[in-house]
Design a protein around this motif. Structure first.
Motif, PDB file in Angstrom:
ATOM      1  N   LEU A 123       0.835  -1.195   0.000  1.00  0.00           N
ATOM      2  CA  LEU A 123       0.000   0.000   0.000  1.00  0.00           C
ATOM      3  C   LEU A 123       0.873   1.250   0.000  1.00  0.00           C
ATOM      4  O   LEU A 123       1.945   1.277   0.603  1.00  0.00           O
ATOM      5  CB  LEU A 123      -0.921   0.014   1.223  1.00  0.00           C
ATOM      6  CG  LEU A 123      -1.871  -1.174   1.371  1.00  0.00           C
ATOM      7  CD1 LEU A 123      -2.683  -1.036   2.650  1.00  0.00           C
ATOM      8  CD2 LEU A 123      -2.791  -1.294   0.169  1.00  0.00           C
ATOM      9  N   PHE A 124       0.400   2.288  -0.683  1.00  0.00           N
ATOM     10  CA  PHE A 124       1.147   3.544  -0.774  1.00  0.00           C
ATOM     11  C   PHE A 124       0.149   4.686  -0.723  1.00  0.00           C
ATOM     12  O   PHE A 124      -0.748   4.782  -1.564  1.00  0.00           O
ATOM     13  CB  PHE A 124       1.946   3.579  -2.082  1.00  0.00           C
ATOM     14  CG  PHE A 124       2.882   4.749  -2.219  1.00  0.00           C
ATOM     15  CD1 PHE A 124       3.539   5.283  -1.120  1.00  0.00           C
ATOM     16  CD2 PHE A 124       3.116   5.324  -3.460  1.00  0.00           C
ATOM     17  CE1 PHE A 124       4.418   6.345  -1.249  1.00  0.00           C
ATOM     18  CE2 PHE A 124       3.991   6.391  -3.600  1.00  0.00           C
ATOM     19  CZ  PHE A 124       4.646   6.903  -2.489  1.00  0.00           C
ATOM     20  N   HIS A 125       0.299   5.548   0.273  1.00  0.00           N
ATOM     21  CA  HIS A 125      -0.621   6.680   0.443  1.00  0.00           C
ATOM     22  C   HIS A 125      -0.223   7.825  -0.491  1.00  0.00           C
ATOM     23  O   HIS A 125       0.684   8.602  -0.187  1.00  0.00           O
ATOM     24  CB  HIS A 125      -0.631   7.139   1.900  1.00  0.00           C
ATOM     25  CG  HIS A 125      -1.350   6.210   2.817  1.00  0.00           C
ATOM     26  ND1 HIS A 125      -0.801   5.014   3.240  1.00  0.00           N
ATOM     27  CD2 HIS A 125      -2.595   6.277   3.370  1.00  0.00           C
ATOM     28  CE1 HIS A 125      -1.664   4.393   4.038  1.00  0.00           C
ATOM     29  NE2 HIS A 125      -2.756   5.134   4.127  1.00  0.00           N
ATOM     30  N   ILE A 126      -0.886   7.872  -1.623  1.00  0.00           N
ATOM     31  CA  ILE A 126      -0.660   8.936  -2.602  1.00  0.00           C
ATOM     32  C   ILE A 126      -1.887   8.990  -3.505  1.00  0.00           C
ATOM     33  O   ILE A 126      -2.548   7.973  -3.716  1.00  0.00           O
ATOM     34  CB  ILE A 126       0.627   8.690  -3.431  1.00  0.00           C
ATOM     35  CG1 ILE A 126       1.011   9.921  -4.254  1.00  0.00           C
ATOM     36  CG2 ILE A 126       0.474   7.482  -4.322  1.00  0.00           C
ATOM     37  CD1 ILE A 126       2.365   9.797  -4.959  1.00  0.00           C
ATOM     38  N   GLU A 127      -2.214  10.180  -3.994  1.00  0.00           N
ATOM     39  CA  GLU A 127      -3.352  10.334  -4.889  1.00  0.00           C
ATOM     40  C   GLU A 127      -2.900  10.985  -6.185  1.00  0.00           C
ATOM     41  O   GLU A 127      -2.097  11.915  -6.173  1.00  0.00           O
ATOM     42  CB  GLU A 127      -4.452  11.177  -4.241  1.00  0.00           C
ATOM     43  CG  GLU A 127      -5.062  10.526  -3.002  1.00  0.00           C
ATOM     44  CD  GLU A 127      -6.200  11.329  -2.410  1.00  0.00           C
ATOM     45  OE1 GLU A 127      -7.125  11.678  -3.166  1.00  0.00           O
ATOM     46  OE2 GLU A 127      -6.159  11.621  -1.200  1.00  0.00           O
ATOM     47  N   GLU A 155       4.253  -4.026  -7.605  1.00  0.00           N
ATOM     48  CA  GLU A 155       3.256  -2.984  -7.790  1.00  0.00           C
ATOM     49  C   GLU A 155       2.839  -2.395  -6.448  1.00  0.00           C
ATOM     50  O   GLU A 155       2.918  -3.057  -5.400  1.00  0.00           O
ATOM     51  CB  GLU A 155       2.037  -3.561  -8.529  1.00  0.00           C
ATOM     52  CG  GLU A 155       0.883  -2.608  -8.758  1.00  0.00           C
ATOM     53  CD  GLU A 155       1.207  -1.373  -9.592  1.00  0.00           C
ATOM     54  OE1 GLU A 155       2.184  -0.685  -9.240  1.00  0.00           O
ATOM     55  OE2 GLU A 155       0.473  -1.094 -10.560  1.00  0.00           O
ATOM     56  N   LEU A 156       2.389  -1.147  -6.496  1.00  0.00           N
ATOM     57  CA  LEU A 156       1.843  -0.460  -5.334  1.00  0.00           C
ATOM     58  C   LEU A 156       0.351  -0.256  -5.531  1.00  0.00           C
ATOM     59  O   LEU A 156      -0.099   0.059  -6.642  1.00  0.00           O
ATOM     60  CB  LEU A 156       2.504   0.916  -5.161  1.00  0.00           C
ATOM     61  CG  LEU A 156       4.011   0.938  -4.949  1.00  0.00           C
ATOM     62  CD1 LEU A 156       4.530   2.372  -5.049  1.00  0.00           C
ATOM     63  CD2 LEU A 156       4.385   0.335  -3.603  1.00  0.00           C
ATOM     64  N   LEU A 157      -0.410  -0.420  -4.463  1.00  0.00           N
ATOM     65  CA  LEU A 157      -1.835  -0.095  -4.479  1.00  0.00           C
ATOM     66  C   LEU A 157      -2.009   1.247  -3.783  1.00  0.00           C
ATOM     67  O   LEU A 157      -1.640   1.404  -2.613  1.00  0.00           O
ATOM     68  CB  LEU A 157      -2.650  -1.193  -3.786  1.00  0.00           C
ATOM     69  CG  LEU A 157      -2.470  -2.609  -4.345  1.00  0.00           C
ATOM     70  CD1 LEU A 157      -3.397  -3.581  -3.623  1.00  0.00           C
ATOM     71  CD2 LEU A 157      -2.726  -2.653  -5.847  1.00  0.00           C
ATOM     72  N   LEU A 158      -2.546   2.209  -4.506  1.00  0.00           N
ATOM     73  CA  LEU A 158      -2.632   3.571  -3.999  1.00  0.00           C
ATOM     74  C   LEU A 158      -3.806   3.712  -3.030  1.00  0.00           C
ATOM     75  O   LEU A 158      -4.896   3.205  -3.269  1.00  0.00           O
ATOM     76  CB  LEU A 158      -2.793   4.554  -5.159  1.00  0.00           C
ATOM     77  CG  LEU A 158      -1.779   4.435  -6.309  1.00  0.00           C
ATOM     78  CD1 LEU A 158      -1.952   5.592  -7.281  1.00  0.00           C
ATOM     79  CD2 LEU A 158      -0.345   4.375  -5.793  1.00  0.00           C
ATOM     80  N   VAL A 159      -3.558   4.438  -1.945  1.00  0.00           N
ATOM     81  CA  VAL A 159      -4.562   4.650  -0.902  1.00  0.00           C
ATOM     82  C   VAL A 159      -4.802   6.141  -0.757  1.00  0.00           C
ATOM     83  O   VAL A 159      -3.852   6.930  -0.674  1.00  0.00           O
ATOM     84  CB  VAL A 159      -4.097   4.046   0.443  1.00  0.00           C
ATOM     85  CG1 VAL A 159      -5.127   4.291   1.534  1.00  0.00           C
ATOM     86  CG2 VAL A 159      -3.819   2.557   0.287  1.00  0.00           C
ATOM     87  N   ASP A 160      -6.090   6.546  -0.717  1.00  0.00           N
ATOM     88  CA  ASP A 160      -6.404   7.975  -0.617  1.00  0.00           C
ATOM     89  C   ASP A 160      -6.602   8.409   0.836  1.00  0.00           C
ATOM     90  O   ASP A 160      -6.403   7.618   1.774  1.00  0.00           O
ATOM     91  CB  ASP A 160      -7.621   8.321  -1.481  1.00  0.00           C
ATOM     92  CG  ASP A 160      -8.914   7.659  -0.998  1.00  0.00           C
ATOM     93  OD1 ASP A 160      -8.964   7.168   0.145  1.00  0.00           O
ATOM     94  OD2 ASP A 160      -9.892   7.642  -1.783  1.00  0.00           O
ATOM     95  N   ALA A 161      -7.024   9.639   1.025  1.00  0.00           N
ATOM     96  CA  ALA A 161      -7.174  10.198   2.370  1.00  0.00           C
ATOM     97  C   ALA A 161      -8.286   9.523   3.166  1.00  0.00           C
ATOM     98  O   ALA A 161      -8.334   9.630   4.398  1.00  0.00           O
ATOM     99  CB  ALA A 161      -7.441  11.701   2.275  1.00  0.00           C
ATOM    100  N   ASN A 162      -9.185   8.823   2.490  1.00  0.00           N
ATOM    101  CA  ASN A 162     -10.269   8.101   3.171  1.00  0.00           C
ATOM    102  C   ASN A 162      -9.891   6.669   3.525  1.00  0.00           C
ATOM    103  O   ASN A 162     -10.761   5.894   3.916  1.00  0.00           O
ATOM    104  CB  ASN A 162     -11.518   8.097   2.286  1.00  0.00           C
ATOM    105  CG  ASN A 162     -12.059   9.485   2.018  1.00  0.00           C
ATOM    106  OD1 ASN A 162     -12.111  10.322   2.923  1.00  0.00           O
ATOM    107  ND2 ASN A 162     -12.447   9.738   0.771  1.00  0.00           N
ATOM    108  N   GLU A 163      -8.615   6.341   3.367  1.00  0.00           N
ATOM    109  CA  GLU A 163      -8.137   4.974   3.613  1.00  0.00           C
ATOM    110  C   GLU A 163      -8.851   3.976   2.699  1.00  0.00           C
ATOM    111  O   GLU A 163      -9.237   2.874   3.111  1.00  0.00           O
ATOM    112  CB  GLU A 163      -8.310   4.571   5.079  1.00  0.00           C
ATOM    113  CG  GLU A 163      -7.335   5.228   6.029  1.00  0.00           C
ATOM    114  CD  GLU A 163      -5.872   4.848   5.707  1.00  0.00           C
ATOM    115  OE1 GLU A 163      -5.565   3.642   5.719  1.00  0.00           O
ATOM    116  OE2 GLU A 163      -5.065   5.765   5.482  1.00  0.00           O
ATOM    117  N   GLU A 164      -8.995   4.382   1.439  1.00  0.00           N
ATOM    118  CA  GLU A 164      -9.589   3.523   0.424  1.00  0.00           C
ATOM    119  C   GLU A 164      -8.603   3.305  -0.707  1.00  0.00           C
ATOM    120  O   GLU A 164      -7.893   4.231  -1.120  1.00  0.00           O
ATOM    121  CB  GLU A 164     -10.879   4.151  -0.115  1.00  0.00           C
ATOM    122  CG  GLU A 164     -11.975   4.223   0.939  1.00  0.00           C
ATOM    123  CD  GLU A 164     -13.172   5.041   0.503  1.00  0.00           C
ATOM    124  OE1 GLU A 164     -14.176   5.041   1.245  1.00  0.00           O
ATOM    125  OE2 GLU A 164     -13.100   5.693  -0.573  1.00  0.00           O
TER     126      GLU A 164
END
Length: 273
Positions: A123-127, A155-164
């Protein structure tokens, strides 16, 4: 850029050391198309998305779709390419001229073992800004390349500010629960061409597919997961962070992988020159 030739608008140019490449002013859009056995796979779908991206930035294209298709096959023939990624970049020069640059790019595809055993992701926190459009963004590309290297994952799975979870760094992502597929909604992701084909497969197979928010907490309950993309096709996920996903035992994922391979085979057969 690789290969002996590239295209600037309609001009076929020899790729020589020290050769001058276009210099763009302002934002640019791009498209990547996989060439297999000398066929540009799902070219019509890619051109449709490319034209939408150009319209979004109000970038006039200096050619019709039919003209671009002709140029693509002229470039494939000139470079004698069997399998490689083709890249389009559209932008404006300092003089305000619209330039369409088409060239073959360095192409690294997943080994067969990834399709047989699945890939590790993190997981990677980026939008991404403007997720529906393929904008050239060097800052985003640098960040994800560094994170993939640091985590040692494919691969990275992108996570947004809503933890989605929204998408992969270069792919779309799907999860299996029960007999149904789940994927983030269209408005939140790049509308990938392989993603579109997965929807077609699911419609033909009558596999329910739900476009919905994917909370990170879903991961532990996933019965299967995969990413889709031009350079990856349909690629199974075996691990997200420290959580193992039983994808390789999931019949829905195996069916979609097999059907997509057949879809590509049929497309190539129909378009052999």
């Amino acid at each position: 850029m690789e290969g002996p030739y590239y295209l600037l608008n309609e001009e076929l140019i020899k790729n020589e050391d020290g050769g001058k490449h276009p210099e763009f002013e302002g934002r640019t859009v791009y498209e990547v198309i996989r060439v297999q056995d000398g066929i540009a796979i799902f070219l019509e779908d890619h051109l449709d998305r490319f034209f939408r991206s150009a319209a979004y930035l109000d970038l006039p294209l200096p050619a019709t779709a039919e003209m671009i298709e002709d140029r693509v096959y002229r470039l494939i023939a000139a470079n004698q390419v069997g399998e490689q990624n083709l890249k389009f970049i559209l932008g404006k020069t300092a003089e305000g001229e619209s330039v369409l640059w088409i060239f073959f790019a360095q192409s690294l595809y997943p080994p067969n073992s990834y399709y047989e055993e699945g890939i590790a992701t993190s997981l990677f926190h980026i939008e991404r800004l403007d997720p529906n459009i393929k904008l050239v963004r060097s800052d985003y590309q640098k960040a994800v390349l560094q994170e993939r290297a640091d985590k040692g994952v494919y691969e990275l799975l992108l996570v947004d500010a809503n933890e989605e979870i929204t998408e992969g760094s270069r792919t779309n992502v799907f999860f299996v629960k029960g007999n149904e597929l789940y994927t983030p909604p269209a408005k939140a992701v790049l509308l990938g061409i392989v993603r579109k084909k997965v929807f077609e497969i699911c419609a033909n197979r009558k596999i329910p597919i739900n476009e919905t928010a994917i909370p990170v907490a879903w991961i532990k309950d996933a019965e299967g997961a995969f990413v889709s993309g031009t350079g990856n096709n349909v690629l199974p996920i075996s691990k997200i962070g420290s959580v193992a996903i039983p994808t390789m035992d999931n019949p829905i994922v195996q069916t979609i992988m097999a059907d997509y391979a057949e879809m590509v085979k049929a497309y190539k057969q129909e378009r052999k020159h």
